[in-house]
Design a protein around this motif. Structure first.
Motif, PDB file in Angstrom:
ATOM      1  N   GLY A   1       0.831  -1.205   0.000  1.00 36.29           N
ATOM      2  CA  GLY A   1       0.000   0.000   0.000  1.00 36.29           C
ATOM      3  C   GLY A   1       0.856   1.241   0.000  1.00 36.29           C
ATOM      4  O   GLY A   1       0.740   2.093  -0.884  1.00 36.29           O
ATOM      5  N   GLN A   2       1.755   1.359   0.960  1.00 35.55           N
ATOM      6  CA  GLN A   2       2.725   2.458   0.980  1.00 35.55           C
ATOM      7  C   GLN A   2       3.927   2.134   0.101  1.00 35.55           C
ATOM      8  O   GLN A   2       4.673   3.028  -0.292  1.00 35.55           O
ATOM      9  CB  GLN A   2       3.192   2.715   2.413  1.00 35.55           C
ATOM     10  CG  GLN A   2       2.075   3.011   3.387  1.00 35.55           C
ATOM     11  CD  GLN A   2       1.318   4.275   3.039  1.00 35.55           C
ATOM     12  OE1 GLN A   2       1.900   5.357   2.976  1.00 35.55           O
ATOM     13  NE2 GLN A   2       0.014   4.152   2.819  1.00 35.55           N
ATOM     14  N   ASP A   3       4.131   0.840  -0.189  1.00 33.78           N
ATOM     15  CA  ASP A   3       5.212   0.352  -1.063  1.00 33.78           C
ATOM     16  C   ASP A   3       6.575   0.854  -0.597  1.00 33.78           C
ATOM     17  O   ASP A   3       7.369   1.417  -1.359  1.00 33.78           O
ATOM     18  CB  ASP A   3       4.944   0.746  -2.525  1.00 33.78           C
ATOM     19  CG  ASP A   3       3.659   0.124  -3.051  1.00 33.78           C
ATOM     20  OD1 ASP A   3       3.259  -0.936  -2.539  1.00 33.78           O
ATOM     21  OD2 ASP A   3       3.044   0.708  -3.962  1.00 33.78           O
ATOM     22  N   LEU A   4       6.845   0.604   0.680  1.00 37.38           N
ATOM     23  CA  LEU A   4       8.064   1.096   1.314  1.00 37.38           C
ATOM     24  C   LEU A   4       8.832  -0.038   1.986  1.00 37.38           C
ATOM     25  O   LEU A   4       8.251  -1.006   2.481  1.00 37.38           O
ATOM     26  CB  LEU A   4       7.722   2.140   2.382  1.00 37.38           C
ATOM     27  CG  LEU A   4       7.161   3.488   1.902  1.00 37.38           C
ATOM     28  CD1 LEU A   4       6.757   4.331   3.108  1.00 37.38           C
ATOM     29  CD2 LEU A   4       8.182   4.227   1.047  1.00 37.38           C
ATOM     30  N   LEU A   5      10.152   0.135   2.002  1.00 33.98           N
ATOM     31  CA  LEU A   5      11.032  -0.626   2.873  1.00 33.98           C
ATOM     32  C   LEU A   5      11.438   0.280   4.024  1.00 33.98           C
ATOM     33  O   LEU A   5      11.933   1.388   3.795  1.00 33.98           O
ATOM     34  CB  LEU A   5      12.281  -1.084   2.122  1.00 33.98           C
ATOM     35  CG  LEU A   5      12.106  -2.070   0.975  1.00 33.98           C
ATOM     36  CD1 LEU A   5      13.450  -2.355   0.336  1.00 33.98           C
ATOM     37  CD2 LEU A   5      11.460  -3.358   1.466  1.00 33.98           C
ATOM     38  N   SER A   6      11.247  -0.173   5.233  1.00 33.93           N
ATOM     39  CA  SER A   6      11.604   0.615   6.404  1.00 33.93           C
ATOM     40  C   SER A   6      12.855   0.050   7.051  1.00 33.93           C
ATOM     41  O   SER A   6      13.061  -1.169   7.074  1.00 33.93           O
ATOM     42  CB  SER A   6      10.457   0.631   7.417  1.00 33.93           C
ATOM     43  OG  SER A   6       9.307   1.243   6.869  1.00 33.93           O
ATOM     44  N   VAL A   7      13.670   0.949   7.585  1.00 36.11           N
ATOM     45  CA  VAL A   7      14.894   0.578   8.283  1.00 36.11           C
ATOM     46  C   VAL A   7      14.737   0.965   9.745  1.00 36.11           C
ATOM     47  O   VAL A   7      14.415   2.120  10.055  1.00 36.11           O
ATOM     48  CB  VAL A   7      16.122   1.292   7.694  1.00 36.11           C
ATOM     49  CG1 VAL A   7      17.400   0.759   8.340  1.00 36.11           C
ATOM     50  CG2 VAL A   7      16.171   1.160   6.181  1.00 36.11           C
ATOM     51  N   LEU A   8      14.968   0.013  10.646  1.00 34.70           N
ATOM     52  CA  LEU A   8      14.928   0.281  12.073  1.00 34.70           C
ATOM     53  C   LEU A   8      16.256  -0.163  12.681  1.00 34.70           C
ATOM     54  O   LEU A   8      16.738  -1.271  12.399  1.00 34.70           O
ATOM     55  CB  LEU A   8      13.772  -0.447  12.743  1.00 34.70           C
ATOM     56  CG  LEU A   8      12.370  -0.081  12.209  1.00 34.70           C
ATOM     57  CD1 LEU A   8      11.867  -1.196  11.296  1.00 34.70           C
ATOM     58  CD2 LEU A   8      11.391   0.147  13.327  1.00 34.70           C
ATOM     59  N   ALA A   9      16.848   0.691  13.479  1.00 34.07           N
ATOM     60  CA  ALA A   9      18.104   0.362  14.146  1.00 34.07           C
ATOM     61  C   ALA A   9      17.818  -0.299  15.479  1.00 34.07           C
ATOM     62  O   ALA A   9      16.909   0.108  16.216  1.00 34.07           O
ATOM     63  CB  ALA A   9      18.935   1.625  14.352  1.00 34.07           C
TER      64      ALA A   9
END
Length: 339
Positions: free
Chosen positions: A263-271
């Motif tokens: 839907g947002q078509d995102l890859l998220s990065v979390l540290a």
């Protein structure tokens, strides 16, 4: 691996949405780029795959669900026996204690199918664990929906993630029968979908589909206890429109967690910081509707279902932010595994 020098990727797809079956691709050893090779047709909706040596296992995500085994023969896949019936609409599978376990979304169950000595499937399942319960979402949580089944790193337990009951179940396999050890509740309406273990073995990250978050949980491998301790949004701001997280991966050094959101078509990065997570960045996934992500050989491979491609990224070693490398056309792509 097809031979002694080249790696292969296997890509599942939804045949009911225009996919061709299971695609085999060559993996460039330097860039990680994929080049299409053969495609195996015949199994409806092979949406998730698992690889062990030269044997590939696939679920058929159909109302009359099944699991099938294939042997890699050069660039081709050859059936290693007939498909074996499991529960309805299986969405995930894994190998555990001489069995293939399937997460059956439609029937809200986990099915165990024994493996023969040569790795092929037995004629029938040896046991089924049926989930019970529901959640507050009237459209998605009227009944159990097992979405993933994942062994713990020590191999004693396996965990089943249920979107319909807002819970993760810790289970054992005894005499070929999956048995419940304990159930961990997550916030009502969160809709847990997939999880991943931290390489240290003491934490589990549970990705929630209905509230775009990651739940950080303590994991005790001795007692088989899972305890939620915090929750972190995967998106940089509250979404407008559809936002359904799908896949999760953890870096081998335990510094970063990546998620994909449809839907947002995102890859998220979390540290990873202390016992929690800190959002770092979100980048375009390279396509539309990222259904699954795979981390292999230092690269992230994203199966973009609705745009019909697999896109690969190289995460920055310092920040974890993925840099796009390229893509391969695969209609209705659902998952990627590398051998």
């Amino acid at each position: 691996m097809a031979d002694g020098s080249r790696r292969r990727a296997y890509i599942g797809s939804f045949t009911t949405a225009g996919g061709h079956g299971i695609r085999t691709a060559d993996v460039d050893p330097d860039s990680g780029a994929l080049t299409a090779l053969d495609v195996h047709e015949g199994l409806p909706d092979p949406s998730y795959l698992a690889l062990s040596g030269d044997l590939l296992y696939a679920v058929s995500e159909a109302p009359d669900g099944a699991v099938a085994a294939y042997r890699a023969d050069g660039d081709r896949l050859e059936p290693a026996g007939p498909p074996v019936p499991v529960g309805a609409g299986p969405t995930h599978l894994s190998l555990h204690s001489g069995h293939v376990l399937t997460a059956d979304y439609g029937s809200g169950s986990v099915t165990a199918v024994p493996l023969r000595a040569d790795g092929t499937l037995a004629d029938r399942a040896s046991g089924v664990l049926r989930h019970r319960g529901s959640g507050p979402d009237p459209e998605r949580q009227q009944e159990p929906h097992a979405h993933q089944v994942q062994p713990d790193p020590g191999g004693r337990w396996f965990l089943t993630v249920d979107l319909g009951t807002d819970s993760v179940r810790v289970c054992t396999l005894r005499d070929g029968v999956p048995r419940l050890h304990r159930e961990t509740r997550l916030p009502a309406g969160s809709g847990p979908r997939h999880l991943a273990f931290h390489p240290g073995g003491d934490r589990v990250y549970v990705l929630n589909e209905l509230t775009p978050t990651v739940a950080v949980c303590r994991w005790d491998a001795v007692s088989g206890a899972l305890e939620p301790v915090s929750e972190t949004p995967v998106l940089p701001e509250p979404p407008t429109g559809d936002a359904y997280p799908s896949g999760i991966a953890v870096s081998p050094d335990g510094r970063f967690v990546w998620t994909a959101t449809r839907g947002q078509d995102l890859l998220s990065v979390l540290a990873v910081e202390g016992g929690g997570l800190r959002p770092v960045a979100a980048v375009a996934c390279g396509g539309v509707w990222p259904r699954a992500i795979t981390l292999a050989q230092g690269r992230l491979y994203v199966a973009n279902e609705r745009s019909g491609d697999v896109t690969w990224f190289v995460p920055d070693p310092e920040t974890g932010v993925p840099l796009r490398g390229g893509s391969l056309r695969v209609p209705a792509a659902s998952c990627v595994v590398l051998g």
